[in-house]
Design a protein around this motif. Structure first.
Motif, short mmCIF file in Angstrom:
data_model
loop_
_atom_site.label_atom_id
_atom_site.label_comp_id
_atom_site.label_asym_id
_atom_site.label_seq_id
_atom_site.Cartn_x
_atom_site.Cartn_y
_atom_site.Cartn_z
N ILE A 195 0.01 -2.23 7.50
CA ILE A 195 -1.34 -1.68 7.65
C ILE A 195 -2.20 -2.58 8.53
CG2 ILE A 195 -1.44 -0.25 5.58
CD1 ILE A 195 -2.65 -2.55 4.06
N ARG B 138 -3.47 -1.77 12.31
CA ARG B 138 -4.67 -1.04 12.67
C ARG B 138 -5.71 -1.95 13.30
NH1 ARG B 138 -4.91 1.85 6.85
NH2 ARG B 138 -3.65 3.69 7.30
N ILE C 146 0.55 2.66 11.79
CA ILE C 146 1.00 1.47 11.05
C ILE C 146 2.50 1.21 11.18
CG2 ILE C 146 -0.86 1.68 9.36
CD1 ILE C 146 1.28 2.66 7.35
N SER D 52 0.83 -1.21 0.00
CA SER D 52 0.00 0.00 0.00
C SER D 52 0.86 1.25 0.00
CB SER D 52 -0.92 0.01 1.23
OG SER D 52 -0.16 0.27 2.40
N ALA E 106 -3.36 1.56 -3.80
CA ALA E 106 -4.26 1.88 -2.70
C ALA E 106 -4.45 0.68 -1.78
CB ALA E 106 -5.61 2.33 -3.25
N GLU E 107 -4.73 0.94 -0.52
CA GLU E 107 -4.83 -0.12 0.48
C GLU E 107 -5.87 -1.17 0.11
OE1 GLU E 107 -6.19 -0.53 5.15
OE2 GLU E 107 -5.32 1.36 4.46
N GLU E 108 -6.99 -0.73 -0.49
CA GLU E 108 -8.06 -1.68 -0.81
C GLU E 108 -7.66 -2.68 -1.89
OE1 GLU E 108 -9.15 2.44 -2.49
OE2 GLU E 108 -8.42 1.59 -0.60
N VAL F 107 -4.73 -4.17 -1.88
CA VAL F 107 -3.86 -5.16 -1.24
C VAL F 107 -4.75 -6.15 -0.52
CG1 VAL F 107 -1.97 -5.51 0.39
CG2 VAL F 107 -2.08 -3.40 -0.94
N SER G 272 4.31 -5.89 7.28
CA SER G 272 4.67 -6.16 5.88
C SER G 272 6.17 -6.06 5.64
CB SER G 272 3.96 -5.17 4.95
OG SER G 272 2.57 -5.37 5.00
N GLU H 60 0.58 3.77 1.95
CA GLU H 60 0.93 4.14 3.32
C GLU H 60 2.14 3.35 3.82
OE1 GLU H 60 -3.64 4.57 3.17
OE2 GLU H 60 -2.09 3.32 2.25
N GLU H 61 2.15 2.04 3.53
CA GLU H 61 3.28 1.22 3.97
C GLU H 61 4.57 1.63 3.25
OE1 GLU H 61 1.37 -3.12 5.04
OE2 GLU H 61 1.32 -2.47 2.95
N ASN I 87 -3.99 -8.09 4.59
CA ASN I 87 -3.47 -7.11 5.53
C ASN I 87 -2.73 -7.81 6.66
OD1 ASN I 87 -4.65 -5.22 3.97
ND2 ASN I 87 -6.20 -4.57 5.44
#
Length: 411
Positions: free
Chosen positions: A353, A356, A384, A197, A246-248, A250, A257, A199-200, A253
């Motif tokens: 991620i 969370r 995260i 993701s 995007a996270e969705e 991946v 990671s 964010e990661e 979770n």
């Protein structure tokens, strides 16, 4: 036609043979029907050589002339790549930053992109050009001077072009074949990730992973640019590399990671500062003004109105931090008994991620380090990530132990 952005790093264009190899990859994408924007770095080692020339000529250099010199390496690569593509009968031309134009701020050597008008390149695509080879890392200031975006800035150039041209994808070609669960040079069990993701990746990049420049990941996340990191030395494949998305997108979770590390960290402690409102601002204001990049911060429990304040920063900023705090003390803005700098530490971080929604990550991380006899000096967390500061001599042991503890070698 759909647009694809392809970025080739310094090792991927280090020689004429490697430029030819990269050009063949570009040709494959042109054959699939893409209009391609190629972003190139300088040939490997060229920017360091140019920086050396500047420092030797003028230690207290004019930043505007520094940018004029160090940006020239990308111009050479762009021209050579365009010539190579033309020899393959692919309509291509080179573009320098000012010709696009890549409009940036005036912060020489660390400029930020403000706008990339698409008219000039789009018009040339309309006239039959299939590949625009753009010199990465550079732009033009409002004053009309050449600017550079900071080391690794070609990644940011590539993502910015992908966002501006609404590209289908941005492929970053480098000397590694993707993003790994940790540095393969430290752990032989490191595994390449198929997806990660934004964010990661942002956390990993900011915590020491050298695969992508942090600003490029920030841009990709903001504008939802699909990034693919892959090797220019492996055979082309649609499944190659790691997709940063995007996270969705991946599917799995996992709680963790990847394990990142930063070797060049320092721990600084102000002993016996007043425990009163405003003291943190009085300490970290001067550090900010001096350009010190403060990361982890700990304030001890106060005794008799005094407390200790500990923070971490890059080792090459220790002297700058010491001067800023000593000057603040001389001015009477702050008072402290002693400033202790420990430059034999490193930062090790677990990122995922899945933290969370899954508990127990911190407990497992701390127990793993404890079992290896590794003392934690400072802890910092976000939603995260968990980062710890430890003695540098334990860095590789900590990375390997945490990689094993979270079973990151398993798909």
């Amino acid at each position: 036609m759909p647009v694809l952005v392809m970025k080739f790093g310094g090792t991927s264009v280090a020689t004429l043979d490697r430029i030819k190899r990269a050009a063949k990859r570009v040709g494959l994408e042109v054959a699939k029907g893409y209009d391609v924007i190629v972003i190139v770095s300088a040939m490997s080692g060229e920017t360091n050589k140019l920086v050396g020339y500047v420092n030797e000529t003028s230690p207290l250099y004019d930043a505007r002339e520094y940018d004029a010199v160090v940006s020239s390496g990308e111009n050479v690569t762009a021209g050579l790549m365009a010539l190579t593509l033309q020899e393959m009968d692919i309509p291509a031309r080179s573009w320098q930053g000012w010709q696009v134009p890549v409009k940036t701020t005036s912060a020489h050597s660390s400029a930020r992109i403000e706008e990339i008008p698409t008219d000039n390149i789009t018009a040339k695509f309309g006239e039959g050009m299939r590949v625009a080879v753009v010199a990465g890392f550079q732009g033009i200031s409002p004053e009309g001077r050449i600017t550079t975006l900071g080391r690794g800035g070609s990644d940011t150039t590539a993502v910015a072009f992908a966002a501006a041209f609404d590209a289908e994808r941005c492929d970053i070609y480098t000397d590694v074949d993707g993003v790994y669960t940790t540095d393969p040079r430290i752990s032989q069990k490191a595994r390449k990730l198929d997806k990660i993701s934004f964010e990661e990746m942002l956390e990993l990049a900011s915590l020491g992973a050298k695969v992508l420049q942090t600003r490029s990941v920030e841009l990709a996340m903001r504008y939802k640019v699909k990034l693919r990191v892959l090797s220019s030395f492996e055979e082309p494949s649609d499944e190659a590399g790691t997709l940063v998305c995007a996270e969705e997108e991946v599917m799995e979770n996992r709680p963790v990671s990847g394990i990142a590390y930063s070797r060049d960290e320092a721990k600084m402690t102000l002993v016996s500062v007043a425990d009163k409102p405003g003291i943190a601002a009085a300490i970290f204001g001067p550090l900010s003004d001096a350009g010190v990049n403060v990361d982890m911060i700990i304030q001890n429990v106060a005794e008799q109105g005094l407390t200790d304040m500990t923070f971490s920063c890059p080792t090459d900023q220790v002297m700058r931090a010491q001067k800023a705090l000593d000057d603040a003390k001389t001015r009477g803005d702050i008072a402290f008994q002693e400033l202790i700098a420990d430059t034999d530490v490193c930062k090790v971080s677990a990122v995922g991620i899945g933290m969370r929604s899954q508990s127990g990550v911190a407990a497992k991380m701390f127990k793993t380090l404890s079992d290896e006899g590794i003392n934690i000096k400072v802890i910092a967390t976000s939603e995260i990530k968990i980062s710890v500061l430890i003695d540098r001599k334990y860095m590789e042991l900590a990375v390997q132990a945490l990689h094993d503890a979270f079973e990151l070698e398993k798909a």
